[in-house]
Design a protein around this motif. Structure first.
Motif, PDB file in Angstrom:
ATOM      1  N   ILE A  15      -9.373   5.287  -6.277  1.00 18.60           N
ATOM      2  CA  ILE A  15      -9.028   3.866  -6.411  1.00 18.60           C
ATOM      3  C   ILE A  15     -10.265   3.010  -6.143  1.00 18.60           C
ATOM      4  N   ALA A  16     -11.030   3.348  -5.113  1.00 15.57           N
ATOM      5  CA  ALA A  16     -12.251   2.589  -4.807  1.00 15.57           C
ATOM      6  C   ALA A  16     -13.231   2.664  -5.971  1.00 15.57           C
ATOM      7  N   PHE A  17     -13.368   3.834  -6.561  1.00 16.95           N
ATOM      8  CA  PHE A  17     -14.247   3.990  -7.725  1.00 16.95           C
ATOM      9  C   PHE A  17     -13.745   3.139  -8.893  1.00 16.95           C
ATOM     10  N   ARG A  18     -12.462   3.189  -9.147  1.00 16.43           N
ATOM     11  CA  ARG A  18     -11.895   2.419 -10.262  1.00 16.43           C
ATOM     12  C   ARG A  18     -12.024   0.916 -10.038  1.00 16.43           C
ATOM     13  N   LEU A  19     -11.968   0.486  -8.795  1.00 18.05           N
ATOM     14  CA  LEU A  19     -12.184  -0.929  -8.500  1.00 18.05           C
ATOM     15  C   LEU A  19     -13.610  -1.348  -8.846  1.00 18.05           C
ATOM     16  N   ARG A  20     -14.568  -0.470  -8.563  1.00 20.76           N
ATOM     17  CA  ARG A  20     -15.951  -0.778  -8.936  1.00 20.76           C
ATOM     18  C   ARG A  20     -16.095  -0.857 -10.450  1.00 20.76           C
ATOM     19  N   ILE A  44       1.659 -11.737  -8.092  1.00 18.47           N
ATOM     20  CA  ILE A  44       2.210 -11.752  -6.734  1.00 18.47           C
ATOM     21  C   ILE A  44       3.229 -10.633  -6.510  1.00 18.47           C
ATOM     22  N   GLU A  45       3.858 -10.155  -7.579  1.00 14.25           N
ATOM     23  CA  GLU A  45       4.862  -9.094  -7.437  1.00 14.25           C
ATOM     24  C   GLU A  45       4.223  -7.704  -7.422  1.00 14.25           C
ATOM     25  N   ASN A  46       3.370  -7.426  -8.405  1.00 13.49           N
ATOM     26  CA  ASN A  46       2.858  -6.065  -8.581  1.00 13.49           C
ATOM     27  C   ASN A  46       1.344  -6.003  -8.719  1.00 13.49           C
ATOM     28  N   GLY A  47       0.651  -7.064  -8.352  1.00 11.96           N
ATOM     29  CA  GLY A  47      -0.787  -7.123  -8.560  1.00 11.96           C
ATOM     30  C   GLY A  47      -1.577  -6.308  -7.556  1.00 11.96           C
ATOM     31  N   LEU A  48      -2.828  -6.173  -7.881  1.00 12.31           N
ATOM     32  CA  LEU A  48      -3.743  -5.411  -7.060  1.00 12.31           C
ATOM     33  C   LEU A  48      -3.889  -5.997  -5.662  1.00 12.31           C
ATOM     34  N   LEU A  49      -4.037  -7.303  -5.580  1.00 12.19           N
ATOM     35  CA  LEU A  49      -4.190  -7.943  -4.269  1.00 12.19           C
ATOM     36  C   LEU A  49      -2.957  -7.720  -3.396  1.00 12.19           C
ATOM     37  N   HIS A  54      -0.390  -4.852   1.139  1.00 11.77           N
ATOM     38  CA  HIS A  54       0.635  -3.945   1.681  1.00 11.77           C
ATOM     39  C   HIS A  54      -0.010  -2.717   2.319  1.00 11.77           C
ATOM     40  N   LEU A  55      -1.071  -2.221   1.713  1.00 16.98           N
ATOM     41  CA  LEU A  55      -1.761  -1.059   2.268  1.00 16.98           C
ATOM     42  C   LEU A  55      -2.364  -1.385   3.635  1.00 16.98           C
ATOM     43  N   VAL A  56      -2.974  -2.554   3.766  1.00 17.31           N
ATOM     44  CA  VAL A  56      -3.552  -2.956   5.054  1.00 17.31           C
ATOM     45  C   VAL A  56      -2.442  -3.208   6.078  1.00 17.31           C
ATOM     46  N   GLU A  57      -1.306  -3.764   5.639  1.00 14.72           N
ATOM     47  CA  GLU A  57      -0.165  -3.941   6.554  1.00 14.72           C
ATOM     48  C   GLU A  57       0.317  -2.591   7.075  1.00 14.72           C
ATOM     49  N   THR A  58       0.396  -1.605   6.201  1.00 13.93           N
ATOM     50  CA  THR A  58       0.796  -0.258   6.615  1.00 13.93           C
ATOM     51  C   THR A  58      -0.234   0.318   7.578  1.00 13.93           C
ATOM     52  N   GLY A  59      -1.507   0.087   7.289  1.00 13.27           N
ATOM     53  CA  GLY A  59      -2.568   0.530   8.196  1.00 13.27           C
ATOM     54  C   GLY A  59      -2.457  -0.135   9.553  1.00 13.27           C
ATOM     55  N   SER A  60      -2.049  -1.392   9.567  1.00 11.77           N
ATOM     56  CA  SER A  60      -1.864  -2.109  10.822  1.00 11.77           C
ATOM     57  C   SER A  60      -0.735  -1.497  11.649  1.00 11.77           C
ATOM     58  N   ARG A  61       0.354  -1.130  10.980  1.00  7.83           N
ATOM     59  CA  ARG A  61       1.457  -0.487  11.711  1.00  7.83           C
ATOM     60  C   ARG A  61       1.023   0.878  12.258  1.00  7.83           C
ATOM     61  N   VAL A  90      -4.628 -15.365   1.698  1.00  5.15           N
ATOM     62  CA  VAL A  90      -5.461 -15.471   0.493  1.00  5.15           C
ATOM     63  C   VAL A  90      -4.594 -15.298  -0.747  1.00  5.15           C
ATOM     64  N   GLY A  91      -3.710 -14.319  -0.730  1.00  4.33           N
ATOM     65  CA  GLY A  91      -2.809 -14.100  -1.861  1.00  4.33           C
ATOM     66  C   GLY A  91      -1.918 -15.299  -2.124  1.00  4.33           C
ATOM     67  N   THR A  92      -1.419 -15.902  -1.059  1.00  2.65           N
ATOM     68  CA  THR A  92      -0.572 -17.086  -1.196  1.00  2.65           C
ATOM     69  C   THR A  92      -1.366 -18.251  -1.769  1.00  2.65           C
TER      70      THR A  92
END
Length: 129
Positions: A15-20, A44-49, A54-61, A90-92
């Motif tokens: 994913i990191a490679f594909r983002l680059r 806002i529903e299914n975007g990359l941001l 959500h991934l960072v929120e999961t990492g926070s938990r 930022v997303g908002t």
């Protein structure tokens, strides 16, 4: 049998490679194509941001549970939570501009060959006496 955790690590690297790669496409894209790319990123529903948030929120938990066990310092959990909150903000903020960006990618309406009937602007209409 493959190690599922190794598979997830490889997925993160991919994913990191594909983002680059996506960043390179965006750098060279036409305005229309760039707006299409950004529209998908900012969806806002299914975007990359949203996905990264959500991934960072999961990492926070995860960091929270590890901090409660004494495996991570509380500062790590707090930093992850702050990052998740900032990404959400930022997303908002960007969501209110997403439609404008998306509109840039919409092809202009077909131009009529007949000129439109002129209509006086309220600023130039004068009252006759």
């Amino acid at each position: 049998m493959t190690d599922p955790s190794n598979s997830a690590v490889n997925l993160a690297k991919d994913i990191a490679f594909r983002l680059r790669v996506l960043d390179e496409y965006l750098t060279e894209a036409t305005p229309r194509h760039a707006s299409e790319i950004l529209s998908e990123v900012l969806d806002i529903e299914n975007g990359l941001l949203t996905g990264v948030t959500h991934l960072v929120e999961t990492g926070s938990r995860f960091a929270q549970s590890q901090a409660h066990r004494g495996m991570l310092p509380p500062e790590v959990w707090l930093a992850m939570g702050r990052a998740a909150n900032e990404l959400h903000c930022v997303g908002t903020d960007l969501d209110e501009h997403a439609a404008t960006i998306k509109q840039l990618g919409t092809p202009p309406a077909a131009v009529s060959t007949t000129p439109p009937n002129p209509v006086a602007s309220a600023m130039v209409v004068r009252r006759s006496r």
